[in-house]
Design an enzyme around this catalytic site. Structure first.
Site, short mmCIF file in Angstrom:
data_model
loop_
_atom_site.label_atom_id
_atom_site.label_comp_id
_atom_site.label_asym_id
_atom_site.label_seq_id
_atom_site.Cartn_x
_atom_site.Cartn_y
_atom_site.Cartn_z
N THR A 12 0.83 -1.22 0.00
CA THR A 12 0.00 0.00 0.00
C THR A 12 0.86 1.26 0.00
O THR A 12 0.49 2.28 -0.59
CB THR A 12 -0.95 -0.03 1.23
OG1 THR A 12 -1.84 -1.12 1.04
CG2 THR A 12 -1.74 1.25 1.37
N ASP A 56 1.84 -6.29 -4.57
CA ASP A 56 1.04 -6.41 -3.36
C ASP A 56 1.68 -7.56 -2.60
O ASP A 56 2.09 -8.56 -3.21
CB ASP A 56 -0.41 -6.75 -3.73
CG ASP A 56 -1.29 -6.79 -2.51
OD1 ASP A 56 -2.05 -5.84 -2.29
OD2 ASP A 56 -1.23 -7.79 -1.75
N SER A 58 0.68 -9.97 -0.98
CA SER A 58 0.10 -11.31 -1.12
C SER A 58 0.78 -12.08 -2.25
O SER A 58 0.72 -13.31 -2.29
CB SER A 58 -1.40 -11.22 -1.43
OG SER A 58 -2.04 -10.52 -0.42
N ASP A 89 0.52 -7.13 4.60
CA ASP A 89 -0.16 -8.43 4.73
C ASP A 89 0.80 -9.58 5.01
O ASP A 89 0.51 -10.45 5.83
CB ASP A 89 -0.98 -8.73 3.47
CG ASP A 89 -2.18 -7.80 3.32
OD1 ASP A 89 -2.54 -7.13 4.31
OD2 ASP A 89 -2.75 -7.74 2.22
N THR A 158 3.57 -10.27 14.13
CA THR A 158 2.45 -10.80 13.37
C THR A 158 1.49 -9.66 13.07
O THR A 158 1.39 -8.72 13.86
CB THR A 158 1.77 -11.96 14.16
OG1 THR A 158 0.85 -12.61 13.32
CG2 THR A 158 1.06 -11.49 15.41
N1 ASN Z 1 -2.50 -5.40 0.54
C1 ASN Z 1 -1.43 -4.58 1.04
C2 ASN Z 1 -0.15 -5.41 0.96
O1 ASN Z 1 0.14 -6.19 1.83
C3 ASN Z 1 -1.72 -4.12 2.45
C4 ASN Z 1 -0.81 -3.02 2.95
O2 ASN Z 1 0.31 -2.88 2.56
N2 ASN Z 1 -1.28 -2.25 3.91
O3 ASN Z 1 0.57 -5.32 -0.02
#
Ligand code: ASN
Length: 331
Positions: A12, A56, A58, A89, A158
């Site tokens: 993000t 991202d 994930s 994440d 975590t």
């Molecule tokens: N979906 C984002 C990620 O982990 C969440 C974030 O960075 N706040 O890349």
């Protein structure tokens, strides 16, 4: 002035405006954005930036960990510290993986990110970035996560919140530092020792099974145990699981162990340590040869196994090493 390498990996913090567009900031714009919105960073350190990927988190996996760890090792002598911008994440997984891949570091490797894109007016990116750069100039020989004014050992952290700025916690180890009016460094930061060692072979021959009431053991028949060298069971409480009636998991556990699949028991409860001697089910598991993850996070348990399985072909060494505290992940 200390020299810090700021490595962009996405998340993000690397998004422009809307979250549905994914990480988008191009490298030139990224350095400009930092210089324009946080010009005072140049008072803290001499910062160079590098974009390794823009994902991202994930989509981050062992290939990214290998690239990151190797990149840091190649540039280790040139910088006093490293800051990695990463999605929240899976940040705790990457931090844990790096702590095993890069052992005996003598310099800070700080991961940070944000809950709100940097370009938004109420973003937490600015604060997290300033704090992280400052922490990277300090005597902190750890892979750490710096978020919302706290610094946590990476393999103890975590993600606990989706919407709060206070996104991380470290249930079984106190923060390494707290950032307020002053930076309060805690005494339990690891002491550097030995030569830096790099090991970047992460195995994917493992599986995580989260238990729940009513789990039908028949579903587990389909697991390809021949390809699973280690099965991590996220059990209840101190390491408990069903042992009665048709939901009894012991026959499945026996099948795993006779198939040479290691069985590791961790807990769905975040605080305190698994103790397999506490209750009947745990004692049965112990007798069969299951291992306890003790007070390690699930993130640390999994990445430690990926690291060990990648490094050692024999189960005996993996078993021995798993029970040792390799990088501060285990009390
Ligand atoms: N979906 C984002 C990620 O982990 C969440 C974030 O960075 N706040 O890349």
């Amino acid at each position: 002035m200390k020299k810090i390498l700021l490595i962009q990996t996405g998340g993000t913090i690397a998004m422009e405006g809307q979250k549905d567009s994914g990480p988008t900031i191009n490298p030139t714009k990224w350095s400009d954005l930092i210089n324009q919105t946080i010009p005072e960073l140049s008072e803290i350190a001499n910062i160079e930036t590098e974009r390794l990927f823009l994902e991202d988190s994930s989509d981050i996996n062992r290939r990214h960990w290998t690239e990151l760890a190797s990149y840091i090792q190649q540039h280790y002598e040139q910088y006093n510290g490293f800051v990695i911008l990463h999605g929240t994440d899976t940040m705790a997984y990457t931090a844990s993986a790096l702590s095993f891949a890069l052992q005996n570091i003598q310099k800070p490797i700080i991961l940070t990110g944000s809950q709100v894109p940097m370009s938004s007016i109420r973003s937490d990116a600015r604060r997290n970035l300033i704090n992280s750069i400052e922490m990277a100039t300090m005597n902190l020989p750890e892979v750490a996560i710096c978020f919302n004014d706290y610094v946590y050992r990476g393999n103890r952290a975590t993600k606990i919140s989706i919407g709060d700025f206070d996104a991380f916690s470290s249930p079984n180890y106190p923060p390494l530092a707290e950032i307020g009016l002053h930076i309060e460094m805690k005494p339990h930061v690891r002491a550097p020792s030995g030569e830096l060692s790099l090991s970047t072979q992460f195995s994917d021959q493992l599986f995580l099974l989260k238990l729940y009431p009513n789990l039908d053991p028949a579903f587990l028949q389909e697991l390809p145990l021949d390809n699973i060298r280690a099965l991590v069971i996220e059990a209840f409480g101190s390491g408990n699981f069903p042992i009665r009636g048709d939901q009894n998991l012991l026959p499945f556990f026996e099948r795993c162990l006779s198939n040479d699949t290691m069985l590791i028991i961790t807990s769905q409860a975040a605080y305190d340590a698994v103790d397999l001697s506490n209750y009947k089910s745990g004692r049965h598991a112990l007798e069969l040869g299951a291992l306890s993850a003790e007070d390690m996070t699930t993130e640390a348990t999994l990445t430690k196994l990926m690291y060990l399985l990648g490094k050692h072909p024999d189960a005996e060494t993996v078993t021995q090493q798993f029970q040792k505290n390799l990088a501060g992940e285990l009390t």
